[in-house]
Scaffold this active site. Structure first.
Site, short mmCIF file in Angstrom:
data_model
loop_
_atom_site.label_atom_id
_atom_site.label_comp_id
_atom_site.label_asym_id
_atom_site.label_seq_id
_atom_site.Cartn_x
_atom_site.Cartn_y
_atom_site.Cartn_z
N CYS A 1 0.87 -1.18 0.00
CA CYS A 1 0.00 0.00 0.00
C CYS A 1 0.91 1.23 0.00
O CYS A 1 2.12 1.11 0.19
CB CYS A 1 -0.97 0.00 1.18
SG CYS A 1 -0.24 0.45 2.75
N ARG A 2 0.36 2.37 -0.20
CA ARG A 2 1.16 3.59 -0.33
C ARG A 2 1.99 3.89 0.91
O ARG A 2 3.18 4.14 0.83
CB ARG A 2 0.27 4.78 -0.67
CG ARG A 2 1.06 6.04 -0.96
CD ARG A 2 0.17 7.21 -1.22
NE ARG A 2 -0.64 7.40 0.00
CZ ARG A 2 -1.57 8.30 0.15
NH1 ARG A 2 -1.84 9.10 -0.84
NH2 ARG A 2 -2.25 8.40 1.25
#
Length: 60
Positions: free
Chosen positions: A38-39
């Protein structure tokens, strides 16, 4: 693997939102290893912990 930062997606990656993990767990194979991304790393860390507790091989 090249990641398009403007779209925030890895080509050919499966998108499985954290909130849908219960409904879509049957899409994953316990015999395979998964790389969770994920970011920021927060959601991927939670997903790795949750999946690992259920017998999946994961790396975040």
């Amino acid at each position: 693997m090249y990641m398009n930062m403007t779209q925030g997606k890895i080509p050919e990656a499966r998108h499985l939102p954290l909130g849908e993990r219960l409904q879509r767990l049957n899409e994953l194979d316990r015999a395979k290893e998964y790389i969770i991304v994920c970011r920021s790393g927060n959601r991927s860390s939670l997903a790795c912990e949750w999946l690992s507790e259920r017998g999946f091989q994961v790396t975040g």
